[in-house]
Design an enzyme around this catalytic site. Structure first.
Site, mmCIF file in Angstrom:
data_model
loop_
_atom_site.group_PDB
_atom_site.id
_atom_site.type_symbol
_atom_site.label_atom_id
_atom_site.label_comp_id
_atom_site.label_asym_id
_atom_site.label_seq_id
_atom_site.Cartn_x
_atom_site.Cartn_y
_atom_site.Cartn_z
ATOM 1 C CB SER A 157 -0.888 0.020 1.251
ATOM 2 O OG SER A 157 -1.511 1.284 1.377
ATOM 3 C CE1 TYR A 170 -4.248 -2.533 4.838
ATOM 4 C CE2 TYR A 170 -3.387 -0.311 4.521
ATOM 5 C CZ TYR A 170 -3.911 -1.481 3.997
ATOM 6 O OH TYR A 170 -4.092 -1.614 2.634
#
Ligand SMILES: NC(=O)c1ccc[n+]([C@@H]2O[C@H](COP(=O)([O-])OP(=O)(O)OC[C@H]3O[C@@H](n4cnc5c(N)ncnc54)[C@H](OP(=O)(O)O)[C@@H]3O)[C@@H](O)[C@H]2O)c1
Length: 263
Positions: A157, A170
């Protein structure tokens, strides 16, 4: 005698249209978009997810478009489950070989955003198990079945570049994916297998729509390209990293965020 100045780079064997592609977390969102993208090239697609019903819906879409696909229930955190997944994917392949893995499954939109001091320890462990242990376990289980010249693509990401407050678990899991990608690239290179990561910026999927109010406009002003990211933008990167033009690219992270951040 081949002329090294003009010869095309070696194509993958087999090439697009004859590959078996295993995609985790493909019950919806980006995973489903990847599945549609590869099926459109004629590849056989294994759609794996904990959500079997969603995986079957993806397969129904692929088949309606003329594709060949198989839905399998699998939990990427469980060694037994991914061992079965790998064997079933190999059995589905016409030659027993898996040509492309897309490690896409993740816990994402359902994660609670909290200051790092307050993140629930069990949630931290769950995020790491799915997002970081998952790609390792799936690649490990599939390794005996991977074709010479296969491609492994891991979803990281762009939050790894920016940091993202109140999302430490995350962001750390996706940073780990980049590190894992480099190690796997080193270890699988002698089989001509490439391992790369894609780091998408905020992309409009069912999951991300629920994450932020005004999702369609989120961050658009900070990008070089002034529009929201669609799944098709990310699919193109995966097709490239699994295709003949990327045979000599491995261990890399391709940031696909419309130029919001630069490596
Ligand atoms: N969309 C974005 O803006 C964006 C940006 C950067 C990176 N990414 C990454 O891109 C990937 C796809 O994102 P997305 O937006 O399409 O999210 P998504 O729709 O939530 O897709 C993730 C899928 O993984 C499944 N899954 C969760 N745990 C699993 C497990 N243990 N085993 C197997 N499957 C499991 C989910 O099933 P359930 O829904 O049943 O849990 C879901 O179908 C993720 O890796 C995400 O981190 C997305």
């Amino acid at each position: 005698m081949p002329d090294p100045r003009t010869d095309q780079p070696a194509t993958r064997v087999p090439s697009a249209g004859a590959r078996t592609v295993l995609i985790t977390g493909a019950a919806g969102g980006l995973g489903r978009a990847f599945a549609l993208g590869f099926a459109a090239q004629g590849d056989r697609v294994v759609v794996a997810d904990t959500n079997l019903e969603g995986a079957q819906q993806t397969v129904a879409l692929l088949e309606a478009a003329g594709g060949t696909a198989l839905a399998l229930q699998a939990n990427v955190t469980q060694l037994g489950s991914v061992t079965q997944l790998a064997a079933d994917a190999s059995a589905f392949a016409s030659d027993g070989k898996i040509d492309v893995i897309i490690n896409n499954a993740a816990i994402y939109a359902t994660i609670t955003r909290s200051p790092f001091e307050e993140i629930d320890v069990d949630e931290w462990d769950r995020v790491m198990a799915v997002n970081l242990k998952g790609p390792w376990l799936v690649t490990r289980a599939c390794s005996p079945y991977l074709a010479d010249g296969a491609a492994v693509i891991n979803l990281s990401s762009a939050t790894v570049l920016s940091g993202s407050a109140q999302w430490a678990h995350y962001v750390a899991s996706k940073g780990g994916v980049i590190a894992l990608t480099r190690v796997l690239a080193k270890e699988l290179g002698d089989r001509n297998i490439t391992v790369n990561a894609i780091a998408p910026g905020f992309t409009l999927t069912e999951a991300s729509y629920g994450l932020i109010e005004g999702a369609a406009e989120y961050g658009v002003d900070r990008g070089s390209i002034k529009r929201a990211s669609e799944p098709a933008d990310i699919v193109g990167a995966a097709l490239f990293l699994a295709g003949p033009g990327s045979r000599y690219i491995t261990g890399q992270t391709l940031v696909v965020d419309g130029g919001r951040q630069f490596l």
